[in-house]
Design an enzyme around this catalytic site. Sequence first.
Site, PDB file in Angstrom:
ATOM      1  N   ASN A 189      21.790   1.460  84.741  1.00  0.00           N
ATOM      2  CA  ASN A 189      21.244   1.930  86.014  1.00  0.00           C
ATOM      3  C   ASN A 189      20.754   3.354  85.792  1.00  0.00           C
ATOM      4  O   ASN A 189      21.553   4.270  85.675  1.00  0.00           O
ATOM      5  CB  ASN A 189      22.352   1.881  87.074  1.00  0.00           C
ATOM      6  CG  ASN A 189      21.901   2.463  88.404  1.00  0.00           C
ATOM      7  OD1 ASN A 189      20.728   2.774  88.587  1.00  0.00           O
ATOM      8  ND2 ASN A 189      22.839   2.624  89.330  1.00  0.00           N
TER       9      ASN A 189
ATOM     10  N   LYS B  93      19.220   5.295  87.767  1.00  0.00           N
ATOM     11  CA  LYS B  93      19.254   6.127  88.979  1.00  0.00           C
ATOM     12  C   LYS B  93      17.930   6.919  89.098  1.00  0.00           C
ATOM     13  O   LYS B  93      16.894   6.396  88.697  1.00  0.00           O
ATOM     14  CB  LYS B  93      20.488   7.021  88.951  1.00  0.00           C
ATOM     15  CG  LYS B  93      21.772   6.189  88.707  1.00  0.00           C
ATOM     16  CD  LYS B  93      23.041   6.937  88.883  1.00  0.00           C
ATOM     17  CE  LYS B  93      24.229   6.011  88.605  1.00  0.00           C
ATOM     18  NZ  LYS B  93      25.515   6.649  88.823  1.00  0.00           N
TER      19      LYS B  93
ATOM     20  N   HIS C  44      25.131  -0.151  95.753  1.00  0.00           N
ATOM     21  CA  HIS C  44      25.649   0.936  94.905  1.00  0.00           C
ATOM     22  C   HIS C  44      26.331   2.002  95.770  1.00  0.00           C
ATOM     23  O   HIS C  44      25.871   2.290  96.878  1.00  0.00           O
ATOM     24  CB  HIS C  44      24.522   1.555  94.081  1.00  0.00           C
ATOM     25  CG  HIS C  44      25.053   2.405  92.971  1.00  0.00           C
ATOM     26  ND1 HIS C  44      25.508   3.682  93.188  1.00  0.00           N
ATOM     27  CD2 HIS C  44      25.266   2.142  91.659  1.00  0.00           C
ATOM     28  CE1 HIS C  44      25.958   4.184  92.031  1.00  0.00           C
ATOM     29  NE2 HIS C  44      25.823   3.254  91.096  1.00  0.00           N
TER      30      HIS C  44
ATOM     31  N   GLU D 195      26.278   5.088  95.641  1.00  0.00           N
ATOM     32  CA  GLU D 195      25.404   6.197  96.040  1.00  0.00           C
ATOM     33  C   GLU D 195      24.536   5.812  97.223  1.00  0.00           C
ATOM     34  O   GLU D 195      24.231   6.645  98.080  1.00  0.00           O
ATOM     35  CB  GLU D 195      24.559   6.639  94.824  1.00  0.00           C
ATOM     36  CG  GLU D 195      25.420   7.376  93.801  1.00  0.00           C
ATOM     37  CD  GLU D 195      25.011   7.189  92.361  1.00  0.00           C
ATOM     38  OE1 GLU D 195      23.861   6.784  92.109  1.00  0.00           O
ATOM     39  OE2 GLU D 195      25.848   7.448  91.478  1.00  0.00           O
TER      40      GLU D 195
ATOM     41  N   GLU E 141      32.763  -0.770  90.671  1.00  0.00           N
ATOM     42  CA  GLU E 141      32.532   0.616  90.282  1.00  0.00           C
ATOM     43  C   GLU E 141      33.394   1.532  91.150  1.00  0.00           C
ATOM     44  O   GLU E 141      32.977   1.913  92.252  1.00  0.00           O
ATOM     45  CB  GLU E 141      31.057   0.993  90.474  1.00  0.00           C
ATOM     46  CG  GLU E 141      30.093   0.179  89.634  1.00  0.00           C
ATOM     47  CD  GLU E 141      28.788   0.924  89.389  1.00  0.00           C
ATOM     48  OE1 GLU E 141      28.458   1.122  88.223  1.00  0.00           O
ATOM     49  OE2 GLU E 141      28.127   1.331  90.351  1.00  0.00           O
TER      50      GLU E 141
ATOM     51  N   GLY F 125      30.152   9.033  87.183  1.00  0.00           N
ATOM     52  CA  GLY F 125      29.566  10.335  86.848  1.00  0.00           C
ATOM     53  C   GLY F 125      30.576  11.460  86.738  1.00  0.00           C
ATOM     54  O   GLY F 125      30.210  12.629  86.674  1.00  0.00           O
TER      55      GLY F 125
ATOM     56  N   SER G 109      31.548   5.884  84.166  1.00  0.00           N
ATOM     57  CA  SER G 109      31.779   6.668  82.947  1.00  0.00           C
ATOM     58  C   SER G 109      32.048   5.826  81.702  1.00  0.00           C
ATOM     59  O   SER G 109      32.861   6.196  80.862  1.00  0.00           O
ATOM     60  CB  SER G 109      32.909   7.684  83.173  1.00  0.00           C
ATOM     61  OG  SER G 109      32.575   8.567  84.224  1.00  0.00           O
TER      62      SER G 109
END
Length: 252
Positions: A9, A11, A97, A99, A169, A175, A215
């Site tokens: 991904n 992003k 996701h 985010e 996730e 991240g 990660s």
Amino acid sequence: MRSKIVAGNWKMNKNLSESIALTREIITNVAGKLAADVRVIIAPTFVSLSDVSKIVKDTNVEVAAQNMHFAENGAFTGEISANMLQDIGISTVILGHSERRAYFGETDELLVKKVNTALKNQLEIIFCFGEELADRKSENYFTIVENQLKNALFHLSEKEWNGIILAYEPVWAIGTGETASPEQAQEMHAFIRKIVAEKYGDNLANSISILYGGSVKPTNAQEIFSKPDVDGGLIGGAALKAEDFTAIIKAI
Ligand code: 13P
């Protein structure tokens, strides 16, 4: 069908020329080297999607979109429809996701609409979900994850689940450099398979791919992927360097 999958991904990273260069590097690195049950998927930004889609044609690398709108078309400034993705050769879309949930207010209700539209348009879905740090600390992470899945996906028919890849996730691992331990990932993946089995039966639960994201790096991928219920990874930062992404693919 349950496959091993390494998905990148990207992003909001890589402009068009950078996306093309990274795609070419990945294609070269994996050409002729993937086992039959392994899939490699990359998800660039919308701007690069059409070009990247053309470049991967006839290779063993696939392309996914990072998002789409639930409506078929209409007055939704700045949005992209399922048909637009289909039209440029995209057959997979990432939905849910963290985010998107955190920064763009995507709720379970909205995700139901997106899931339905994607499946109606024959798009396969990489469906993301996972608990936040506070949930992990307060130990109600199983409940959070169960509700995310039930609310967005448990209205689907067995047949529709053919188009679903799950991606667990945990938000606290995205991240941050902090990865769920292989044991934490396995514990959650086994739980996810169990709740899917309770609703749809063992056959379906054993046929879905459940990816881990958060990660994942060349240094930890092999250990995480070695767990029986972890079928691969959804990779963020480490997917932006062909060398690292290829090393993660090798780990599977
Ligand atoms: P990182 O690998 O950068 O933690 O990102 C994971 C992710 O969000 C993939 O969708």
